[in-house]
Design a protein around this motif. Structure first.
Motif, PDB file in Angstrom:
ATOM      1  N   LEU A 245     -23.716  -0.992  11.380  1.00 57.61           N
ATOM      2  CA  LEU A 245     -24.661  -0.145  12.226  1.00 57.61           C
ATOM      3  C   LEU A 245     -25.229  -1.079  13.442  1.00 57.61           C
ATOM      4  CD1 LEU A 245     -26.601   1.988   9.515  1.00 57.61           C
ATOM      5  CD2 LEU A 245     -25.092   2.969  11.384  1.00 57.61           C
ATOM      6  N   THR A 246     -25.696  -2.103  13.260  1.00 61.74           N
ATOM      7  CA  THR A 246     -26.346  -3.056  14.362  1.00 61.74           C
ATOM      8  C   THR A 246     -25.138  -3.258  15.296  1.00 61.74           C
ATOM      9  OG1 THR A 246     -27.648  -4.106  12.631  1.00 61.74           O
ATOM     10  CG2 THR A 246     -27.469  -5.198  14.625  1.00 61.74           C
TER      11      THR A 246
ATOM     12  N   LEU B 131     -22.620  -1.491  16.150  1.00 65.02           N
ATOM     13  CA  LEU B 131     -22.373  -0.154  16.785  1.00 65.02           C
ATOM     14  C   LEU B 131     -23.458   0.087  17.767  1.00 65.02           C
ATOM     15  CD1 LEU B 131     -20.419   1.973  14.119  1.00 65.02           C
ATOM     16  CD2 LEU B 131     -19.393   0.925  16.232  1.00 65.02           C
ATOM     17  N   VAL B 132     -24.668   0.266  16.987  1.00 64.08           N
ATOM     18  CA  VAL B 132     -25.895   0.802  17.863  1.00 64.08           C
ATOM     19  C   VAL B 132     -26.544  -0.170  18.799  1.00 64.08           C
ATOM     20  CG1 VAL B 132     -28.025   1.886  17.535  1.00 64.08           C
ATOM     21  CG2 VAL B 132     -26.168   2.556  16.128  1.00 64.08           C
TER      22      VAL B 132
ATOM     23  N   ARG C 156     -23.601  -2.659  20.664  1.00 61.81           N
ATOM     24  CA  ARG C 156     -22.507  -2.133  21.401  1.00 61.81           C
ATOM     25  C   ARG C 156     -21.227  -2.643  21.313  1.00 61.81           C
ATOM     26  NH1 ARG C 156     -25.286   2.398  22.872  1.00 61.81           N
ATOM     27  NH2 ARG C 156     -27.523   2.376  23.663  1.00 61.81           N
TER      28      ARG C 156
END
Length: 186
Positions: free
Chosen positions: A19-20, A22-23, A26
């Motif tokens: 998640l880190t 991706l969010v 990036r």
């Protein structure tokens, strides 16, 4: 038994890292997929080895963890529902103003503290209080404690006190703002 907890922590850490990536960072989705697959291959092999230990006593920490999760879920659910009830059933200020300076009651010496989650408005419990009791304190303070997700709260902003209604009502709101302990020690 300890292995189960370690493997689950590893799996959760990998998912949070994905998640880190991706969010926050990036990263390109292919890079994230490669990282996730390599990590999950290792972690799932550990997990399959731990699953063999469940019938030898490894089920005990899983049951304890499931019970703890259930308690925390119920606690969170009830807290959210209680706050929603307070927000939707708060008393209008016009109703309080209609009662007059004595609030329709005998005022006794002292300070009455009413805890509420509301940072604005009058809680429903106060209307129940004044309709069922013959007396009320000469000064009423609605206390709201809020934790802020910051490292420190400036001293002048820790206690926000404001008058509610006319001066003759002697009603106040105090919002006590603080940072949680885990943030203040960082």
């Amino acid at each position: 038994m300890l292995g189960t907890a370690v493997v689950i922590v590893m799996l959760v850490t990998t998912l949070l890292m994905v998640l880190t990536m991706l969010v926050v960072w990036r990263c390109h989705w292919i890079l994230v997929l490669i990282f996730a697959l390599l990590s999950l291959v290792v972690e799932l092999s550990y997990f399959s080895a731990v699953l063999l230990k469940i019938n030898e006593g490894g089920w005990v920490p899983l049951i304890i963890a499931a019970f703890s999760l259930l308690v925390m879920f119920v606690w969170n659910y009830v807290t959210v529902k209680k706050y929603e009830f307070e927000v939707h059933s708060r008393v209008s200020m016009s109703w309080i103003l209609g009662l007059g300076p004595s609030l329709g009651l005998v005022r006794v010496p002292g300070i009455g503290l009413v805890h509420t989650e509301l940072a604005s408005g009058v809680p429903h419990i106060f209307s129940h209080f004044i309709t069922n009791l013959p007396a009320i304190h000469s000064v009423v303070v609605f206390v709201c404690v809020k934790n802020l997700l910051v490292y420190t709260v400036p001293e002048e902003e820790r206690f926000l006190v404001k008058r509610i209604g006319p001066k003759t009502f002697r009603m106040f709101r105090c919002v006590a703002r603080y940072c949680p302990f885990f943030l203040s020690v960082l």
